[in-house]
Design an enzyme around this catalytic site. Structure first.
Site, PDB file in Angstrom:
ATOM      1  NE  ARG A  82       6.166  -0.696   9.813  1.00 16.39           N
ATOM      2  CZ  ARG A  82       5.005  -0.747   9.157  1.00 16.39           C
ATOM      3  NH1 ARG A  82       4.901  -0.225   7.941  1.00 16.39           N
ATOM      4  NH2 ARG A  82       3.957  -1.314   9.703  1.00 16.39           N
ATOM      5  NE  ARG A  91       7.205  -3.249   5.573  1.00 21.45           N
ATOM      6  CZ  ARG A  91       5.891  -3.045   5.604  1.00 21.45           C
ATOM      7  NH1 ARG A  91       5.262  -2.625   4.526  1.00 21.45           N
ATOM      8  NH2 ARG A  91       5.216  -3.287   6.684  1.00 21.45           N
ATOM      9  NE  ARG A 124       1.783  -4.912  10.860  1.00 21.24           N
ATOM     10  CZ  ARG A 124       2.885  -4.825  10.120  1.00 21.24           C
ATOM     11  NH1 ARG A 124       4.023  -5.346  10.545  1.00 21.24           N
ATOM     12  NH2 ARG A 124       2.849  -4.227   8.957  1.00 21.24           N
ATOM     13  NE  ARG A 164      -4.294  -0.956  10.146  1.00 21.87           N
ATOM     14  CZ  ARG A 164      -3.294  -0.536   9.376  1.00 21.87           C
ATOM     15  NH1 ARG A 164      -3.321   0.649   8.846  1.00 21.87           N
ATOM     16  NH2 ARG A 164      -2.281  -1.332   9.154  1.00 21.87           N
ATOM     17  CE  LYS A 167      -2.345  -0.865   3.769  1.00 21.94           C
ATOM     18  NZ  LYS A 167      -1.840  -2.195   4.143  1.00 21.94           N
TER      19      LYS A 167
END
Ligand code: ADP
Length: 214
Positions: A161, A127, A172, A88, A13
């Site tokens: 992160r 990531r 998540r 969300r 996203k």
């Protein structure tokens, strides 16, 4: 244009939002980025959000909705925006509808990025994000920077992160299925949802997204 981007963590996203916002000349509004900016500046809001984020849970609506609203009311967003990570859950979607309605505005589209779960886990594990600008996103194998640990765009430090650890990612994903996916049905009821596959090269996904939004 007023667009909402939805998709599981790791769908890309943030990466897509940066390109789409540029192409459509609208600001990219990411609640995740807003929270991370507050954390790095040491604000009260950042302190409130951090424990939820590190646990992979949603930050409470009282905090999130006000922050998103403030951002959407800034002058650069009067002509439209691309929302990434907000709403969300259904109550945030209802709050957004009420907010837009009071201004006589509506959403134009909800772009749903679809990606299989095993791919999501691979993407997130590798990531790496730039400390200077979280829209500069890399992946250790899929899109490595020229020099390890250094951002190709601005030379900033790359880091993982805190909420990208494997256990937090699983949490998540669970939160995504139980709380966020229901907003897709909510928006389907309003005829706003366009679903595209988020697999393939970043540029291919952007082209698919632009075609779907036309
Ligand atoms: P991703 O899309 O990769 O999960 P984000 O950067 O959008 O990552 O969000 C990271 C975290 O920030 C979420 O797991 C959640 O704790 C918090 N967050 C972001 N947006 C919201 C929101 N709209 N409501 C509640 N919490 C949010």
């Amino acid at each position: 244009m007023r667009i909402v981007l939805v998709g599981p963590p790791g769908a890309g996203k943030g990466t897509q939002a940066a390109y789409l916002a540029e192409n459509l000349s609208i600001p990219h509004i990411s609640t995740g980025d807003l929270f991370r900016a507050n954390i790095s500046q040491g604000t009260d809001l950042g302190r409130q959000a951090k424990s939820y984020m590190d646990a992979g849970e949603l930050v409470p609506d009282e905090v999130t909705i006000g922050m998103a609203k403030d951002r959407m009311e800034r002058p650069d967003a009067t002509g439209g925006f691309l929302l990434d990570g907000f709403p969300r859950n259904v109550s945030q979607a209802e709050a957004l509808d009420a907010m837009l309605k009071s201004e006589g505005m509506t959403l134009d589209a909800v772009l749903d990025l679809e990606v299989p779960e095993d791919e999501v886990v691979k993407r997130i594990a590798g990531r790496r994000i730039c400390r200077n600008d979280s829209s500069h996103v890399f992946h250790v194998t899929y899109s490595p920077p020229a020099q390890e640990g250094v951002c190709d765009v601005c030379g900033g430090d790359l880091y993982q992160r805190d909420d990208d650890s494997e256990t937090t990612v699983r949490k998540r994903l669970e939160v995504y299925h139980t709380q966020t996916e229901p907003i897709i049905d909510y928006y389907r009821g309003q005829g706003l949802v366009v679903t595209i596959s988020a697999l393939g090269k970043v540029t291919e996904v952007t082209q698919r997204a632009m075609a779907a939004l036309q």
